[in-house]
Each structure stands twice: as C-alpha cells, then as structure tokens.
Design an enzyme around this catalytic site. Structure first.
Site, mmCIF file in Angstrom:
data_model
loop_
_atom_site.group_PDB
_atom_site.id
_atom_site.type_symbol
_atom_site.label_atom_id
_atom_site.label_comp_id
_atom_site.label_asym_id
_atom_site.label_seq_id
_atom_site.Cartn_x
_atom_site.Cartn_y
_atom_site.Cartn_z
ATOM 1 N N TYR A 183 -51.517 -30.921 31.146
ATOM 2 C CA TYR A 183 -51.800 -32.168 31.873
ATOM 3 C C TYR A 183 -52.338 -33.258 30.955
ATOM 4 C CZ TYR A 183 -52.360 -28.515 35.479
ATOM 5 O OH TYR A 183 -52.215 -27.427 36.290
ATOM 6 N N GLU A 214 -62.218 -25.465 51.079
ATOM 7 C CA GLU A 214 -61.600 -24.612 50.045
ATOM 8 C C GLU A 214 -61.872 -25.141 48.632
ATOM 9 O OE1 GLU A 214 -57.413 -24.680 50.848
ATOM 10 O OE2 GLU A 214 -57.597 -23.726 52.792
ATOM 11 N N PRO A 215 -63.118 -25.364 48.270
ATOM 12 C CA PRO A 215 -63.360 -25.898 46.926
ATOM 13 C C PRO A 215 -63.137 -24.850 45.844
ATOM 14 C CG PRO A 215 -65.440 -25.343 47.943
ATOM 15 C CD PRO A 215 -64.382 -25.062 48.976
ATOM 16 N N ARG A 265 -62.529 -26.025 41.828
ATOM 17 C CA ARG A 265 -63.027 -26.649 40.599
ATOM 18 C C ARG A 265 -64.489 -27.089 40.701
ATOM 19 N NH1 ARG A 265 -59.356 -29.670 37.314
ATOM 20 N NH2 ARG A 265 -58.081 -29.816 39.191
ATOM 21 N N CYS A 279 -47.359 -21.740 17.678
ATOM 22 C CA CYS A 279 -46.289 -22.514 17.045
ATOM 23 C C CYS A 279 -45.660 -23.506 18.009
ATOM 24 C CB CYS A 279 -45.243 -21.559 16.493
ATOM 25 S SG CYS A 279 -45.988 -20.435 15.328
ATOM 26 N N GLU A 280 -46.433 -24.469 18.439
ATOM 27 C CA GLU A 280 -45.961 -25.543 19.310
ATOM 28 C C GLU A 280 -46.807 -26.764 18.972
ATOM 29 O OE1 GLU A 280 -44.257 -25.553 22.638
ATOM 30 O OE2 GLU A 280 -43.953 -23.390 22.895
ATOM 31 N N GLY A 301 -60.236 -29.814 46.411
ATOM 32 C CA GLY A 301 -59.805 -31.021 45.709
ATOM 33 C C GLY A 301 -60.870 -31.920 45.149
#
Ligand code: LLP
Length: 439
Positions: A342, A299-300, A302, A368-369, A262
């Site tokens: 996000y 538990e890293p 990122r 196409c969005e 986290g």
C-alpha cells in the site's frame, strides 16, 4: 529524537525510550527502546530478528477505552481476527470479555481453540464463505452470519436446514459512501465487491424471512479500514438506521446493528489521546442510531492492536549506490507487507540512540524485488551494521500478511505483559516449511 517526545514515550503506554545502564561503560546511560519494562535489545538477543513484539498493556488499554466509550448502550465488541490472529493475542482479548469477527473457517478455529464459549459472540463476515465453513460455524453456534449475496443466503439456508441448526443473519449492506483511505482497503462504494446495495437488501431480507432455519436479526455495514474522517461512519450509519426503520415497518425483528470496524490510527505517532478519539468515534456511530434500541456490534481490528506491536530488525549492511544510501535489514516484505503493498508509512526508529547525526536513506529487505522496502528517502539517525531498528505500528496486518517468499521463515512473536515475556509464536524453520512438500 523528535519522535521520542519529551517524556521519551513513543507509543504510550507501550513503547518508550529509557536510559539503560549497562555494565559496558561505552553503552552506559544511552537511551534504549523498551516495550513496557522490557528492553527490546534484550528481546532481540534472546529471540533473534526479525521479531514481532507486542504490548499486552496497550491492547488492554485499547479494549478498555472501547468498553468505556460504548458503556451507555448494549453492545458487543467483536475484535476483527484478521488484524492479528496469533493465539496468544486472541487469548488476551478473549480474557477481556470480547467476542470476535472472523472471515474464514481458519479464523473461527483459532477462536474456538482459544475459548470455545466465545463462539456465541462471533460474527462471520466475508463475501466467499464455503459450505464447510458454514457448517463449522453452525455447529459452533455463532452469533451472526453477515450475508453478502443472494446466492450465499440460499447456500446458508440449505446448509442450516441440512444440519437442522438455526442461523441468525444480517445482510451486509453497501451504503455507497466513500471512505478516504487507500483504494485497496475502501469497501463501501457501489463498485466494490462487498455488501449488497440497500434496495436489493430489502428484497433479500424478505427472502431470508421465508427460510425456517434462518432468523433475520440485524443489519451490518463496514465501509473500509484506516478511516480517520469520522463523518464517513456517521454517513453510513444514517443509511443503516433508515434501513432498520424500514425493515421493522415490514415486520422484521432487527435486534443488531453491526457497525463493522475501520477506525484509523496515526502512523505518524501524532495520536490524540486514544480515549478522546474513541469517544468521538462512539459519538459518530451512536448518534445516527439514537432511539432505535438496537444491540450494537463493533468489529475493530487495527485500532486495538496496530500501535501495540513493533517489528524488530537488525541492520545487515550499509550500502551506497551512486550517492543513494541503503540500509539493508534482515526483515523483508514477507514479514511486513504494508509498505510494499500500500506504500504505507511506518515510522522507523533505532532501538539504541547512538548518534544525534541524521542521514537520508532507504530501508530495504534482502528479498529480490525492488518493491521490498520499508522506507524510501527517509531521514533517520545514523545507525551502523548490526544495530537494531524498530518498525512501529506493526501490530495490525503485520504478522498475518506474512508469507514464505524467498523461502524465508515467518518471524517469531513475543508478547510482553507486566514485565514478563512470552514467546507466542516460534520462528518458523526451513524444516517447518518443507514438511508438506514431496519430492
Ligand atoms: N470488519 C470487516 C468486515 C473488515 O473487512 C475489516 C477489515 C474489519 C472489520 C477490521 O477493520 P479495521 O478495524 O482493522 O480497520 N490489510 C489492510 C487492511 C485490510 C482491512 C480489511 N478488512 C492494511 O494493512 O491496512
């Protein structure tokens, strides 16, 4: 360029601008973006775009910073495979002696493929482990199952009994602390699906102790991702420490505290030195656990790989609709979903600095969005059609969140290490995609 900073370092030690001498006089001495000592323009020419490029030096530096920050206590770093699970990345991390945090049988298979013996340093998290995933993990002999519900505990107990294999367990508790991050990636509040409230966890530990094949071994917590306010970790671990004391009073042997992952990174590139950040993080985690004599699991994800990767993309077209400018690039939301999902900010820089002039533009993909964008109303140096852009900090939750939407193949991935480059994932062809379909 402001982002390049004085030394030309964009994301030290991996990405920097360097003058690139070129035989074509028009290009001579123009600053170009490099990954370590390798020109990104060269890589794009060789492997095509969109292309993920990772720096091994950066990943190594991050792991080593963790190792230094926690060296005073017994701990195991279990890299969170979900952040980037490409085999070439996992092998690099395994060679540095790390263990792994997995959340599916597929992730475990990847780890086993890279290093079979790494299984004994694997923790298995996740709210929905299936029986066959449990079987795989029991046979591989993993370190710890993080249990997230009474039903899951019973299923694991039955599976372990049937296979006659032992299973060490921790209950993942939900400490009910808020983490100020995007609501989709915050996990530690009572309304989230994750973990077990602390009072219920006590009951679950009592039940776990009754199953002969299960061994109560730890307490686990993970409150969310991209957390920059370190007091959130401290609050969660204070509650965990209290629970460890209580469980020990009840006679449970608690050897492990799994503090989850986290730790956030700066997507603005305003990184304080990682070494400083990590030692402040270590203090926030270790202070509540002082005197408990536990083996810490981390538990890293990122914070290890995020800043170590960029997504290279080429500008296909420039377009103006009623004065609104668009750069249409060849990467799309299927390659890097974070901005669309996000509204995450990723810095975007030209690979070659051709112009001092700036403009405000959207950077969008071909899908196409309307949600297929990397940046909106962003001030960028003016670039032309055919120019290369680098989307920074794409090493974590980039390639792994990719899809085949619009029948687009997943991009190639390259690992740069000490001047050498290795293609660690081939570009996916349409043929690859159609292989499992039947007419
Ligand atoms: N442990 C557990 C139990 C987790 O659920 C996670 C992330 C981690 C460790 C690793 O967290 P990290 O150190 O990477 O923050 N796709 C989102 C992030 C989702 C994180 C999910 N769990 C994003 O792109 O921001």
């Amino acid at each position: 360029m402001k982002a390049a900073g004085k030394a030309g370092l964009l994301r030290p030690p991996a990405f920097s601008y360097r003058p690139r001498r070129d035989i074509r006089p028009r290009l001579s001495n123009r600053a170009q973006l490099f990954c370590e000592s390798v020109s990104l323009e060269r890589l794009a020419e060789r492997h095509g775009t969109p292309l993920y490029v990772y720096s091994a030096e950066m990943i190594r530096a991050r792991i080593k910073a963790f190792q230094r920050a926690f060296r005073a206590v017994p701990y195991t770093l279990c890299y969170s495979v979900k952040a980037n699970s490409t085999l070439g990345i996992l092998r690099l991390i395994a060679r540095l002696g790390a263990g792994f945090d997995v959340v599916s049988g597929g992730e475990l298979e990847r780890v086993l493929r890279v290093k079979r013996q790494a299984a004994r340093n694997v923790v298995f998290s996740g709210v929905g482990k299936t029986v066959s995933e449990m079987e795989l993990a029991l046979k591989a002999g993993i370190l710890l199952f993080n249990i997230e519900s009474p039903s899951e505990l019973r299923t694991l107990a039955e599976t372990a009994a049937r296979l006659k294999r032992p299973a060490q367990i921790a209950v993942r508790v939900n400490p009910d602390v808020s983490a100020e991050t995007h609501p989709y990636i915050s996990t530690g509040l009572h309304e989230h699906k994750f973990g077990v409230p602390i009072p219920e966890a006590l009951v679950l530990y009592r039940e776990a102790a009754k199953y002969p094949r299960l061994k109560v071994a730890g307490v686990s917590v993970h409150i969310g991702s991209q957390i920059t306010d370190l007091s959130n970790f401290q609050d969660a671990l204070l509650r965990v420490a209290e629970l460890v004391r209580q469980l020990r009073r009840e006679g449970h042997e608690i050897r492990y505290v799994d503090a989850g992952g986290g730790l956030g990174i700066s997507y603005e590139g305003l990184q304080q030195q990682f070494a400083e950040q990590i030692s402040a993080y270590a203090e926030a985690v270790l202070q509540p656990l002082r005197g408990l004599d536990v083996h810490l699991l981390l538990e890293p994800g990122r914070s290890i790989v995020g800043a170590a990767g960029v997504l290279l993309t080429r500008v296909l077209y420039r377009k103006t609709n009623n004065h609104k400018r668009f750069l249409i690039v060849d990467a799309a939301m299927n390659d890097l979903l974070r901005p669309s999902l996000y509204r995450a900010y990723h810095e975007i820089v030209p690979v070659s600095c051709r112009s001092q002039e700036k403009e405000t533009t959207d950077v969008v993909g071909p899908i196409c969005e309307t949600g297929d964008f990397f940046a909106r109303e962003r001030e960028l140096p003016v670039v032309g059609e055919g120019d290369l852009l680098a989307i920074l900090d794409a090493g974590a939750y980039g390639a792994v969140l990719g899809s085949n939407y619009n029948t687009r193949g997943k991009p190639a991935e390259v690992l740069v290490d000490a001047g050498k480059t290795r293609l660690i994932r081939q570009r996916e062809s349409v043929k690859d995609q159609l292989r499992r379909e039947r007419l």
